[in-house]
Design an enzyme around this catalytic site. Sequence first.
Site, PDB file in Angstrom:
ATOM      1  N   ASN A 121      34.832   9.381 -15.973  1.00 55.15           N
ATOM      2  CA  ASN A 121      35.341   8.926 -17.263  1.00 55.15           C
ATOM      3  C   ASN A 121      35.803  10.089 -18.115  1.00 55.15           C
ATOM      4  O   ASN A 121      35.249  11.185 -18.059  1.00 55.15           O
ATOM      5  CB  ASN A 121      34.282   8.091 -18.012  1.00 55.15           C
ATOM      6  CG  ASN A 121      33.403   8.935 -18.923  1.00 55.15           C
ATOM      7  OD1 ASN A 121      33.785   9.228 -20.060  1.00 55.15           O
ATOM      8  ND2 ASN A 121      32.252   9.363 -18.425  1.00 55.15           N
ATOM      9  N   MET A 169      36.611   9.356 -21.815  1.00 56.24           N
ATOM     10  CA  MET A 169      36.826   8.423 -22.928  1.00 56.24           C
ATOM     11  C   MET A 169      37.427   9.159 -24.124  1.00 56.24           C
ATOM     12  O   MET A 169      38.180   8.593 -24.905  1.00 56.24           O
ATOM     13  CB  MET A 169      35.491   7.807 -23.382  1.00 56.24           C
ATOM     14  CG  MET A 169      34.625   7.184 -22.290  1.00 56.24           C
ATOM     15  SD  MET A 169      35.282   5.647 -21.685  1.00 56.24           S
ATOM     16  CE  MET A 169      35.236   4.650 -23.151  1.00 56.24           C
ATOM     17  N   GLY A 170      37.062  10.456 -24.266  1.00 56.77           N
ATOM     18  CA  GLY A 170      37.530  11.221 -25.421  1.00 56.77           C
ATOM     19  C   GLY A 170      36.682  10.994 -26.658  1.00 56.77           C
ATOM     20  O   GLY A 170      37.171  11.074 -27.779  1.00 56.77           O
ATOM     21  N   CYS A 210      29.753  17.334 -23.408  1.00 59.79           N
ATOM     22  CA  CYS A 210      30.854  16.453 -23.000  1.00 59.79           C
ATOM     23  C   CYS A 210      31.909  17.297 -22.289  1.00 59.79           C
ATOM     24  O   CYS A 210      32.411  18.263 -22.858  1.00 59.79           O
ATOM     25  CB  CYS A 210      31.461  15.771 -24.225  1.00 59.79           C
ATOM     26  SG  CYS A 210      32.865  14.740 -23.776  1.00 59.79           S
ATOM     27  N   ASN A 266      24.362  15.786 -18.482  1.00 56.92           N
ATOM     28  CA  ASN A 266      25.608  15.067 -18.728  1.00 56.92           C
ATOM     29  C   ASN A 266      26.417  15.021 -17.421  1.00 56.92           C
ATOM     30  O   ASN A 266      25.908  15.417 -16.374  1.00 56.92           O
ATOM     31  CB  ASN A 266      26.401  15.761 -19.853  1.00 56.92           C
ATOM     32  CG  ASN A 266      27.232  14.760 -20.656  1.00 56.92           C
ATOM     33  OD1 ASN A 266      27.891  13.889 -20.088  1.00 56.92           O
ATOM     34  ND2 ASN A 266      27.197  14.880 -21.966  1.00 56.92           N
ATOM     35  N   THR A 267      27.656  14.588 -17.484  1.00 58.15           N
ATOM     36  CA  THR A 267      28.464  14.380 -16.258  1.00 58.15           C
ATOM     37  C   THR A 267      28.995  15.689 -15.654  1.00 58.15           C
ATOM     38  O   THR A 267      29.080  16.711 -16.327  1.00 58.15           O
ATOM     39  CB  THR A 267      29.657  13.462 -16.582  1.00 58.15           C
ATOM     40  OG1 THR A 267      30.344  14.013 -17.699  1.00 58.15           O
ATOM     41  CG2 THR A 267      29.199  12.061 -16.897  1.00 58.15           C
ATOM     42  N   GLY A 301      26.887   8.438 -11.981  1.00 57.76           N
ATOM     43  CA  GLY A 301      26.494   7.471 -10.955  1.00 57.76           C
ATOM     44  C   GLY A 301      25.785   8.133  -9.781  1.00 57.76           C
ATOM     45  O   GLY A 301      25.494   9.341  -9.813  1.00 57.76           O
ATOM     46  N   GLY A 334      22.716   9.208 -12.350  1.00 53.09           N
ATOM     47  CA  GLY A 334      22.707   8.414 -11.126  1.00 53.09           C
ATOM     48  C   GLY A 334      21.463   7.582 -10.904  1.00 53.09           C
ATOM     49  O   GLY A 334      21.253   7.075  -9.807  1.00 53.09           O
ATOM     50  N   GLY A 385      22.764   5.231 -17.372  1.00 50.67           N
ATOM     51  CA  GLY A 385      24.108   4.971 -17.896  1.00 50.67           C
ATOM     52  C   GLY A 385      24.910   4.088 -16.969  1.00 50.67           C
ATOM     53  O   GLY A 385      24.975   2.863 -17.144  1.00 50.67           O
TER      54      GLY A 385
HETATM   55  C1  LIG Z   1      31.790   5.558 -19.747  1.00 50.90           C
HETATM   56  C2  LIG Z   1      30.807   6.644 -20.091  1.00 50.90           C
HETATM   57  C3  LIG Z   1      30.684   7.086 -21.398  1.00 50.90           C
HETATM   58  C4  LIG Z   1      29.793   8.118 -21.730  1.00 50.90           C
HETATM   59  N1  LIG Z   1      29.691   8.531 -23.027  1.00 50.90           N
HETATM   60  C5  LIG Z   1      28.788   9.486 -23.353  1.00 50.90           C
HETATM   61  C6  LIG Z   1      28.611   9.887 -24.711  1.00 50.90           C
HETATM   62  O1  LIG Z   1      29.232   9.362 -25.639  1.00 50.90           O
HETATM   63  N2  LIG Z   1      27.721  10.867 -24.968  1.00 50.90           N
HETATM   64  C7  LIG Z   1      26.965  11.473 -23.981  1.00 50.90           C
HETATM   65  O2  LIG Z   1      26.154  12.354 -24.283  1.00 50.90           O
HETATM   66  N3  LIG Z   1      27.103  11.105 -22.698  1.00 50.90           N
HETATM   67  C8  LIG Z   1      27.981  10.125 -22.370  1.00 50.90           C
HETATM   68  N4  LIG Z   1      28.113   9.736 -21.056  1.00 50.90           N
HETATM   69  C9  LIG Z   1      27.300  10.409 -20.027  1.00 50.90           C
HETATM   70  C10 LIG Z   1      26.025   9.606 -19.717  1.00 50.90           C
HETATM   71  O3  LIG Z   1      25.228   9.447 -20.877  1.00 50.90           O
HETATM   72  C11 LIG Z   1      25.180  10.279 -18.609  1.00 50.90           C
HETATM   73  O4  LIG Z   1      24.803  11.577 -19.021  1.00 50.90           O
HETATM   74  C12 LIG Z   1      25.952  10.392 -17.312  1.00 50.90           C
HETATM   75  O5  LIG Z   1      26.824   9.295 -17.125  1.00 50.90           O
HETATM   76  C13 LIG Z   1      25.021  10.496 -16.091  1.00 50.90           C
HETATM   77  O6  LIG Z   1      24.121   9.390 -16.031  1.00 50.90           O
HETATM   78  P1  LIG Z   1      24.432   8.029 -15.201  1.00 50.90           P
HETATM   79  O7  LIG Z   1      24.781   8.457 -13.795  1.00 50.90           O
HETATM   80  O8  LIG Z   1      23.176   7.226 -15.313  1.00 50.90           O
HETATM   81  O9  LIG Z   1      25.616   7.377 -15.867  1.00 50.90           O
HETATM   82  C14 LIG Z   1      29.003   8.714 -20.706  1.00 50.90           C
HETATM   83  C15 LIG Z   1      29.107   8.237 -19.381  1.00 50.90           C
HETATM   84  C16 LIG Z   1      29.991   7.223 -19.058  1.00 50.90           C
HETATM   85  C17 LIG Z   1      30.086   6.755 -17.631  1.00 50.90           C
END
Ligand SMILES: Cc1cc2nc3c(=O)[nH]c(=O)nc-3n(C[C@H](O)[C@H](O)[C@H](O)COP(=O)(O)O)c2cc1C
Length: 262
Positions: A27, A29-30, A87, A149-150, A174, A202, A223
Amino acid sequence: MTKSVGLEPRVGYSNPTVVQVEAGLINAMGLPNPGIDVYAQEIKFSKTILRVPLIVSVFGYSAEEYALVAKRAVDAGADAVELNVSCPHVKQTGAEIGQNPQFLSDVVQMVKATVSKPLIVKLSPNVSDITLLAHAAVEAGADALTIVNTLKAIAIDTETMRPILSNVKGGLSGPAVKPVALRCVYDIHEAYGDVPIIGCGGISDWRDAVEFFLAGASAIQIGTAVAVDTEVFQTINKGVETYMRRKHIGSVKDIVGLAHHK
Ligand SMILES: Cc1cc2nc3c(=O)[nH]c(=O)nc-3n(C[C@H](O)[C@H](O)[C@H](O)COP(=O)(O)O)c2cc1C
């Protein structure tokens, strides 16, 4: 745990902002958000219906801005603040701050001096040694760390021969990122065993959750898995409970960091 909020409203990027890939999402999203003044109303309303603590994720473009947004979130009722200094797809905030120990330290110190609620710092995995950033955040006053974070990533379409996301690059989340996130938690717990860690990356079932506890996390965030199943929180809670009964463990606290024991 809220989506990140900044001082002013941001529309974010135009679509496509999310793309499904093997075992996850990318993602960019910005950081779309309505700004802290509108968010403050939502925080106040949320506090009237929530039966759990509310953690508000904030971002800014300077230490002062982070502190201002955090203060308004706490004044509106946030029980804790998480700093999004990680981010990977918005310039001049996020990872640009979270990848630099000095910037990170300045931001954390200023927020810590401004708000009295617990301060959580969410780090980026897109660094060569995450323990250095963890050290900087904790020295500057972080009460806990969210890890992680990602991961910076890209998806390319073979027909159009162009990157799919409008921002070109985004953040991978994921199941694909779980082993990396788990390693980051393990590294930080090994280096600084006392720092509370919220594991993230994930987590989709109870087994993932338990792996993060064993690596050193004492709480978790979910997430991407919510996009597939909104009941995932309850399912994981039940699964962890069943596991603990089977293993005769009284509390999650008893297994935090257990994978480190020889
Ligand atoms: C669509 C989307 C939007 C996200 N927005 C934010 C955000 O606004 N702030 C943030 O700290 N992390 C954001 N994340 C990151 C998640 O909070 C998390 O750190 C990351 O996706 C890894 O966890 P997961 O695999 O359970 O998704 C976002 C992730 C996704 C997929």
